[in-house]
Design a protein around this motif. Structure first.
Motif, mmCIF file in Angstrom:
data_model
loop_
_atom_site.group_PDB
_atom_site.id
_atom_site.type_symbol
_atom_site.label_atom_id
_atom_site.label_comp_id
_atom_site.label_asym_id
_atom_site.label_seq_id
_atom_site.Cartn_x
_atom_site.Cartn_y
_atom_site.Cartn_z
ATOM 1 N N PRO A 98 34.246 77.441 38.431
ATOM 2 C CA PRO A 98 35.172 76.401 38.913
ATOM 3 C C PRO A 98 36.289 76.058 37.941
ATOM 4 O O PRO A 98 37.398 75.744 38.362
ATOM 5 N N ARG A 99 36.020 76.086 36.636
ATOM 6 C CA ARG A 99 37.070 75.742 35.676
ATOM 7 C C ARG A 99 36.887 76.575 34.421
ATOM 8 O O ARG A 99 35.823 76.609 33.825
ATOM 9 N N ILE A 100 37.956 77.245 34.030
ATOM 10 C CA ILE A 100 37.922 78.052 32.820
ATOM 11 C C ILE A 100 39.341 78.090 32.263
ATOM 12 O O ILE A 100 40.306 78.226 33.017
ATOM 13 N N VAL A 101 39.469 77.921 30.960
ATOM 14 C CA VAL A 101 40.797 77.833 30.373
ATOM 15 C C VAL A 101 40.892 78.759 29.169
ATOM 16 O O VAL A 101 40.087 78.680 28.247
ATOM 17 N N ALA A 102 41.861 79.629 29.189
ATOM 18 C CA ALA A 102 42.115 80.529 28.069
ATOM 19 C C ALA A 102 43.452 81.209 28.314
ATOM 20 O O ALA A 102 43.947 81.262 29.439
ATOM 21 N N SER A 103 44.056 81.721 27.240
ATOM 22 C CA SER A 103 45.286 82.485 27.406
ATOM 23 C C SER A 103 45.000 83.806 28.104
ATOM 24 O O SER A 103 45.818 84.323 28.854
ATOM 25 N N ARG A 104 43.817 84.350 27.834
ATOM 26 C CA ARG A 104 43.412 85.610 28.470
ATOM 27 C C ARG A 104 41.913 85.598 28.684
ATOM 28 O O ARG A 104 41.158 85.147 27.833
ATOM 29 N N VAL A 105 41.480 86.086 29.842
ATOM 30 C CA VAL A 105 40.059 86.225 30.136
ATOM 31 C C VAL A 105 39.813 87.669 30.566
ATOM 32 O O VAL A 105 40.456 88.158 31.493
ATOM 33 N N GLU A 106 38.893 88.332 29.883
ATOM 34 C CA GLU A 106 38.482 89.684 30.261
ATOM 35 C C GLU A 106 37.059 89.611 30.805
ATOM 36 O O GLU A 106 36.194 88.953 30.223
ATOM 37 N N VAL A 107 36.821 90.287 31.918
ATOM 38 C CA VAL A 107 35.522 90.232 32.591
ATOM 39 C C VAL A 107 34.895 91.618 32.587
ATOM 40 O O VAL A 107 35.508 92.588 33.041
ATOM 41 N N TYR A 108 33.665 91.695 32.068
ATOM 42 C CA TYR A 108 32.891 92.943 32.050
ATOM 43 C C TYR A 108 31.634 92.754 32.878
ATOM 44 O O TYR A 108 30.980 91.706 32.812
ATOM 45 N N LEU A 109 31.285 93.778 33.642
ATOM 46 C CA LEU A 109 30.035 93.783 34.401
ATOM 47 C C LEU A 109 29.233 95.013 34.011
ATOM 48 O O LEU A 109 29.690 96.151 34.222
ATOM 49 N N ASN A 110 28.074 94.788 33.420
ATOM 50 C CA ASN A 110 27.189 95.883 32.997
ATOM 51 C C ASN A 110 27.935 96.946 32.200
ATOM 52 O O ASN A 110 27.760 98.148 32.390
ATOM 53 N N GLY A 111 28.805 96.485 31.300
ATOM 54 C CA GLY A 111 29.517 97.385 30.394
ATOM 55 C C GLY A 111 30.855 97.886 30.891
ATOM 56 O O GLY A 111 31.594 98.513 30.130
ATOM 57 N N SER A 112 31.197 97.621 32.144
ATOM 58 C CA SER A 112 32.465 98.102 32.708
ATOM 59 C C SER A 112 33.473 96.948 32.780
ATOM 60 O O SER A 112 33.134 95.853 33.256
#
Length: 223
Positions: free
Chosen positions: A65-79
């Motif tokens: 619902p709420r997340i704050v950052a200049s950049r967010v990288e999302v990994y799923l099971n190493g990918s």
């Protein structure tokens, strides 16, 4: 829908996924950064785990619902699923994070989500509880949150401003102190909201935040 309220967090400058778990510490979600000594530009890794009780036959999604950052990288099971770079834009501070989790990357049993967040000198920092579930259900929820947290604030501020202009127009004819008072208050509410949105991407001092906070409280009381 699975609710994730526990995570492991690592503060380090590493650019690679493989190093994220060095010195990781357990945290309870929500995890507000103002309780920590995190500075602007801090790189924070979050490790979130959830279970799938069967092989996925369709895509799922991650919703925060709420997340704050200049950049967010999302990994799923190493990918790496993707990079989200627009969270520092004006008005984006309270928008949710919504990311698709492809079915072919999900596995039966335990799955691992990694978030790499680059801190930004905004008013709010951190991460709330996370949710994983079918894309259709979470997409609807994310849209509703985006409307309530972002669009509704703008709509009400603009409406207040228009009513304020109308009140001042009526005051110019009737010269009523009440109309002048309410017109000025409502237009000030619009101005404060606009200043809030425009200042989100920039560092804000404690005095600035305190001034705006008390101004908003005063407006609410007077209205």
């Amino acid at each position: 829908i699975v609710t994730i309220d526990r995570a492991r967090v690592t503060v380090m400058e590493a650019e690679t996924f493989a190093a994220h778990d060095l010195g990781a510490q357990p945290v309870q979600l929500p995890d507000p950064w103002f309780r920590r000594d995190f500075k602007a530009g801090t790189v924070v890794w979050y490790e979130l785990r959830f279970d799938m009780h069967a092989t996925a036959t369709h895509s799922h999604s991650l919703f925060i619902p709420r997340i704050v950052a200049s950049r967010v990288e999302v990994y799923l099971n190493g990918s790496l699923l993707g990079r989200h770079d627009d969270y520092a834009a004006p008005g984006r501070v309270i928008n949710p994070l919504y990311a698709l989790l492809p079915a072919h990357l999900l596995r039966e049993g335990e799955n691992e989500l990694i978030l790499r967040m680059l801190g930004n000198p905004m008013w709010f920092h951190g991460i709330t509880r996370a949710y994983v579930g079918p894309s259709r259900e979470l997409g609807t929820r994310a849209g509703r949150w985006r409307l309530m947290q972002g669009d509704v604030i703008s709509i009400f501020a603009i409406a207040f401003g228009l009513v304020g202009v109308l009140a001042l127009a009526c005051w110019s004819v009737e010269r009523s102190e009440e109309l002048l008072w309410y017109g000025a208050i409502l237009i000030a509410c619009l101005a404060i909201t606009a200043a809030w949105y425009l200042s989100l991407p920039y560092p804000s001092t404690g005095w600035t935040l305190a001034l705006i906070f008390y101004a908003v409280i005063a407006l609410v009381i007077m209205i």
